[in-house]
Design an enzyme around this catalytic site. Sequence first.
Site, mmCIF file in Angstrom:
data_model
loop_
_atom_site.group_PDB
_atom_site.id
_atom_site.type_symbol
_atom_site.label_atom_id
_atom_site.label_comp_id
_atom_site.label_asym_id
_atom_site.label_seq_id
_atom_site.Cartn_x
_atom_site.Cartn_y
_atom_site.Cartn_z
ATOM 1 N N CYS A 121 3.147 -2.496 1.575
ATOM 2 C CA CYS A 121 3.772 -3.100 0.402
ATOM 3 C C CYS A 121 5.139 -3.681 0.750
ATOM 4 O O CYS A 121 5.579 -4.667 0.143
ATOM 5 C CB CYS A 121 3.893 -2.084 -0.728
ATOM 6 N N HIS B 103 7.421 2.563 -3.631
ATOM 7 C CA HIS B 103 6.502 1.422 -3.561
ATOM 8 C C HIS B 103 7.279 0.151 -3.860
ATOM 9 O O HIS B 103 8.136 0.125 -4.748
ATOM 10 C CB HIS B 103 5.368 1.609 -4.572
#
Length: 1464
Positions: free
Chosen positions: A706, A1382
């Site tokens: 990510c 994230h």
Amino acid sequence: MGNKEVKPVTVSYDDAVKRVTAGELSRLKETFRRVCPGNSMSLNVFMREVLGEGVPHVIAEQVFYAFGARSDKNLSFKELVCGLVLFTRARDSNDERIKFLFGLYADDDLRIRKEVIDAVILKTDGHIPEPLSELFEHKDEVDYLTFKRWLLHYPEFSCLSYWLILEPCSSTLTAANDMPSFYQTLSGVTHLNESEIAYLEGNYNRLRTMSGTGRFDVDLFRRLVSPPLPRQLTGSLYKAFDENQDGHIDFKEMVCGLSACCKGPEVERHKFCFKVFDMDQDGYLSKAELIGAIEASFTVLQQNENAENQSLSSGSSITLLETMADLLEMDAYTMAGEILATHGNAKEGTLSQAEFLVWAVQSKVPQSFSELLFEVSHVILGMKPATREDEGRVVKGWLSRELKRGYSLGQTWYLVASTWWRRWLNYVSECQVTEVPDFSSTLEYSSNSFDSPDRRYSHQMNGDIQSHQPRPVRPGPIDNSHLVINSHSRLPRWTNEGGTLRAYIEYGKDYQLVPELLWSALHSWYQGDIQLPRPVIIHEEDGSKTPEVELYSLNVKLYRHQASYQAPQHPMTTVAGVTGGIANFAMSMTGLQNSLPKRVHISNAAFSHQHSLKQITDFLAQRLKVARDDLRLWKYHHDNDLELLEGDQKLLEELGVKDGQSILMEVLNPDLTWPEEMLEILKRNTKKQVEVEKGTTGLSNLGNTCFMNSAIQCVSNCKPLTVYFQRNLHLYELNRANPLGMKGRLAQLYAKLINGLWDGTNKNLPPVELRYTLAKYAPQFTGCQQHDAQELLSFLLDGLHEDLNRVQKKPYVELKDSDGRPDDVLAKEGWDYHLSRNRSIIVDLFHGQLKSIVRCQTCHHSSIRFDPFTYLSLPLPMENSLLLEIIVICKDGSVPVRYGVRLNSDDHYCEVRAPLSKLTNIAPELFLFVELYGAYVKSFPLDSQKIKQRIGSGQPLYAYEQQTAIPRQQSSKTSEDTKGLKQNGEVSSHTEVTATEQISHKSGINSPAINGLGTFKSSDESGRTSGYSTLTRPSQNGSTAIPTSNQSTANSLPGNNIDSIQSEATKPDGLVVAMHRKMERQSHYFLAPQQSVPCMFGTPVILETTSSTTNKDLYHDVWTMIKRFVTGHPVTESCNHAQDCDGSLGNEYPFQLLMTKRSGNTCSRCPFYKFCRGCLIDYTEDLFNSETDYLVIDWDFTAYYLRYQASPDTVHSSVSEVYNLDDPLDIQQCLKAFTKEEQLAEDELYFCSKCKEHRRATKKLELWRLPNILIIHLKRFQFLSNRWVKSQKLVDFPIKDFDPESYLVQRSAPEEACKSTGTSLNSGPMGDHSEELDPGNSTNSLGLPTRAKTQSVTSCDSLDYSQAKYDLHAVSCHRGNLGGGHYITCTKNPNGKWYEYNDSMVKELSEATVTQANQRNCYILFYERQDLIYEKLMPNISGRQRDDSGIDEEFNTELSKAASCVIQ
């Protein structure tokens, strides 16, 4: 005992059984079974459950082994019984006990040796008594007769002998206990029996769990009772239950309220209704209140208007004056006037309670409301009908009203088989029912069933047929089995629809429908296996929408991947490792294909046709215990035909989901990859092209990538750079010979990916090739570990720059020292040098220039440099404040107030006094700070101590107001268990307090040791004790629970550790700690002292005492502090109690003060063998014993059960204020911190060119030249105290018109600057980079060749800071914590809309959401200059040759296998 393990117990099991009753033996067996699941008793259980916490550990251990246990064997039940009988029911001659004591010390030859008994007595008593020398005056060993004669003369020689010989009656097997149970106490003051109260308790706890706060608060109450109750009366009804107005209904209040409103005589029920109507609680109904009562009753009457002839009061025998028609024709205002004129005499314009009762028994209006309360109490609040007539009345009334109201969307109705329903009707009716009445039509049957008891009785007496009818039989459990199709599937069903219904079943003939609340009540009364809930949906036909119950749901098969993809155990970390991995993968490709995750059918479910995709996803995510964003649903037709379900608000029928549909539940892997995306990559399937908005294509996560996806999406949305690659201009500028580059590979693969992202034909793409290339040239990004997006961004931009660098051969020139030269000259010199080595589209867009000033602190010489930058790393201040919640307890006994104070994290307790004094208006020196652990004092912090972090601890700091200032130094009363403490009151490093640590004290006969093994019980806020066993009692609601030795939690405390918890509690002199205590009766116990066990609760009271304080003064001071917990003396007109059995308040105080040890469980004066729970402090004028430090407030059990009401603290506004002070920073503040002068550390010494030595220096950075695209990196991750931490600081970043001008270095006017540099106003900030260096051209200030004249598009340096404004076009955000966060990206598309890129998932969002949702998460910001003209930044490619050779064959071979290599 002696030199080997012996068995000194002298009573056999057969003899022991004869000395106990059958009831006692049964109780002992059941208690043993509960506390000893392994059929044997361990030492810890023996000490806790049999002897209790008062017996010293060494003595308890001695008794345990004397009963028959050994080091390799626990105690059996028979051995325990024999030992207990010996201790409690030995023969009168004491021979059995003397033999027992002899056996403790005797050897194998049945003789006691002096060294053996000395060792045992020294271990148990701590000293050798003098009389022991007489026993061995002539010999070193004695026999039994000698020992017996000596023991009869000196029975007190040891603690154990004193206990057994002189105090044989201190402990018994059974003791008479007249203390009533909680159920008995409540039953005595209500109309409910014990079984009804026990049934209510289960329902009360069930309802309370439905509240978000865990308390039965007004919000939960309103949700439950309205409808059917009128909304305007729910608040006053709640107050009628909540007698102490503490904001929640506890169990005692619930029981008393239900008794008053539906179990008592009719007059008492009307009194309760009066309380509900009396909104201001002044004892009178004003005209406005009376009108409100009539309007609410009218609403109820209209709901039941078909039941015109029914009597709404089961106890009414008075003829009602009104008919339904009369009532419906009247208005509330007129009726209120007539009632006041007829009945109001006590106070003009009002109605007293007595006058209301006269009207209520004659009118149907208040009786209708009373009847509705009756139904609500049974259906919603958990009452169980006392008679079958009441049951029928409740169910039929509720059902008829709900059917009259009709179906509405969102409701759930339940099917009940007609066969069972008919049996139930026969049970609750007076005559046999052969057909199910239609409740939805005439309600004639319903009206007959509502006759009052008097009318039913008359009807039965006058009829002959009833006498021949059989007695009604109560139906068994609800049986719906014949309504459903038998399922042969062994897979579980995840939904509670109960099964698939048979086809063609008919309403009335086969089933009856009941609403959800009524079904819950029926099911709780009758139970049943199959529940058949069905939702109400909107059926559309011929343009009309009709609500109806959906009988047949959509049955779906749920699939899931059998094994989620797993990351490799040994990630490759070198270039050789990466390339080697490809070869290894090529050899194992076939095996990998065969081990792909399989889609497995794991369960079945049924959903409504009109359930939305969001509802289904939320439900399945909850069942799978994953976050909603980590779940995707697919329509699964077959292995190669899947369709992603999208559109949260779309209904299943709109999505084309059919009955029997297979649904694949795709769960995000731990490494953030989607299994289906990985399968597509591994299978190398060609993805179907889907038309999407250009630039809104997502990137598949390849295993914790990510960070890479976020950085790529940000750079991708730098529009001029994307235009550059879309036009293939990079093919004219590839620099394959640059040793610092990647042979043009990175630029070519990035261009390939960009074209895929912006062609508008893919929903997502796997960046496999780019990922592989980055890992090959930057091994730190190999594997599936999480990385920093800023580091990846830096490497990506630098790599693109080197691959596209127009400079083929980089010259080297050593920069000159500043030597006081003008900034303009230095800046131009530095910039020209930078451009001589670096020219590319990356430099044109992203590079700016910083001015760096280093100043020697010795000679103050300054060195100035001008350096290029690609991004600005702005510091974020780390949170250095401490949010402290303090509960202040005033000396006047008023309700405690919770305050909030914000301090520095390194402050001490002395710094708390001033701000707290300002908030409370109490002198700062009068605060006594106390830390509590549940109901116990943990410590008295000293002013010199550093404040402990208390955020989220659940335990605020307490501040007790004192009469006089208490000197806070080390107390002179330092007990032995505080010797391991530091002088500041903290536990020293070598003192470790654990959950199983035992603290022993030196003891003698008159001051025995306390081992502290607790047998506490926990209680909830209603005072009830949960269960009988003392093994597992979690602490709740302020009561301190003591778990067993196998329990160890942060919120529960072992009983043997009470003194350990208070080891920090070095109490100041002159203070007495009084703890609240209640005694709980045990149904299962071993010895009588354990029949009633103490339970500590509430907040301790801390009192000041002097030499003149009397016992009466002490009682008075305690009462002043706790009287707010006690409700008024019963019985009052407003009390819900039916009668009063509590005489505790007839005395002056509803408690006694007892002297105990710090644990509050045992007496501080009596020896352990007395089993005393505390010696009474008489209510006299005698002076208080100043040596007593700890007391318990021992509550009278009836006073506690009926009068004690927990009083929560009041929350001051300062609490919310300190939490709301976390105002966000803005970018300007971050820039200010970035340009602030800082002191270099000692390990960063600067070599001063003037001093010719390394010196301490200061450094200051300033902005000189701004780039066209400004990248701002917020330094959220910082290394502090030897660990990385993430700053959660809020940052407010502008989206438009960001102006950094004020932080640029002020310099000369534009014209002068241009003259001094020889540059025209039309030349650019970056210069023109479209041509390579021409050695034949003239040279610049560095002696380096200048650029050939081209179509320049840039401007003078001055325009870099004059009126330069920026707009945000991308932001990379890091959500979550440091270890498991994230990255996502928000960018502005050329269509003017903002989109959020969460790996492969892309969604549109509003501009306001960009800032509001990411203030705490924003990490990298991309700002584009407003006056930027893209075309002028594009290179001049005329005359240049395009490089279409592509990627070299060697690397292309690697890339062909890169997909699987990256996944590995």
